[in-house]
Design a protein around this motif. Sequence first.
Motif: not given
Length: 87
Positions: A21-22, A25-26, A28-29, A61, A66-67, A71, A75
């Motif tokens: 998941n991390k 998310k990374s 995506v960011k 994601a 994950v989201y 959300t 986004k």
Amino acid sequence: MANIKSAKKRILVNESKAARNKAIKSRVKTSVKKVEAAVAQSDAETAKTALKSAIKEISAAGSKGVYHKNTVARKISRLSKAVNGLA
């Protein structure tokens, strides 16, 4: 530390899921930052290509859990609005 075998397994599984998941998310960011940087520089072409890849990452994601779907929609909507504001 857990003593029961199933609890030990849960700890290992949770660690691997958290790492996955991390990483997602990374990614995506990072893709969101690329879009925002292109919008800040008023570079429409770069922003559009970055938006396309960002939408792909965000949707992936969302489909992997994950989201939350709302959300994901929020986004994508905010990024699209920012890029469309350049035109």
